[in-house]
Motif scaffolding. Structure first.
Motif, PDB file in Angstrom:
ATOM      1  N   ASP A  61       0.806  -1.224   0.000  1.00 23.11           N
ATOM      2  CA  ASP A  61       0.000   0.000   0.000  1.00 23.11           C
ATOM      3  C   ASP A  61       0.835   1.267   0.000  1.00 23.11           C
ATOM      4  N   TRP A  74       1.892   1.436  -8.481  1.00 19.25           N
ATOM      5  CA  TRP A  74       1.775   2.867  -8.189  1.00 19.25           C
ATOM      6  C   TRP A  74       2.674   3.735  -9.066  1.00 19.25           C
ATOM      7  N   SER A  78       2.907   5.363  -3.474  1.00 18.90           N
ATOM      8  CA  SER A  78       1.463   5.588  -3.455  1.00 18.90           C
ATOM      9  C   SER A  78       1.188   6.912  -2.730  1.00 18.90           C
TER      10      SER A  78
END
Length: 146
Positions: A61, A74, A78
């Motif tokens: 993430d 990404w 991100s």
């Protein structure tokens, strides 16, 4: 461990070296443990962590890994990863780009107010592996001319 002691600051490291001891700095590899909250950097900082590796084998993430077989997710950091960089800079937590994609390292070099390290990466010219760093990025990460 006898002869070792936890260090929380650079001054601690110097003090321990002068005392003939080894300094141990706590680090986390792969920011997965932060969950989806950049505020968790402060919680780990409070527990003594002073270095974060953003990725490991797969994208997460926070950032893209250099070895995720699915490719980039990404194209670097991100939005959460950018928040984490800001929070690490604010607290004085060292960012480690080992295992991160080249795009992540480029973005860290552009956005981090503090130096970025590669604690366990090599030179891609010596060993052509995606985790290792190409000469172009090594040149960008070195000392800057005044």
């Amino acid at each position: 461990m006898e002869g070792c002691e936890l260090a929380l600051t650079a001054d601690d490291g110097l003090r321990l070296k002068a005392a003939g001891k080894r300094a141990i700095y706590l680090s986390i590899e792969n920011s997965y443990s932060l969950g989806r909250d950049a505020g968790n950097v402060g919680k780990f900082f409070g527990m003594g962590v002073r270095m974060f590796g953003l990725t490991h084998m797969l994208n997460n993430d926070v950032a893209d890994s250099s070895t995720d077989p699915r490719g980039p997710e990404w194209d670097g950091l991100s939005p959460l990863g950018r928040e984490i960089v800001t929070e690490c800079n604010r607290l004085g937590v060292v960012l480690d780009a080992s295992h991160a994609s080249d795009a992540v390292l480029r973005q860290l070099l552009e956005s981090s107010r503090a130096p970025v390290i590669l604690s366990h990466s090599g030179c891609r010219t010596v060993c052509d592996h995606p985790r290792n760093i190409g000469d172009d990025l090594l040149a960008r990460s070195g000392p800057r001319a005044a």
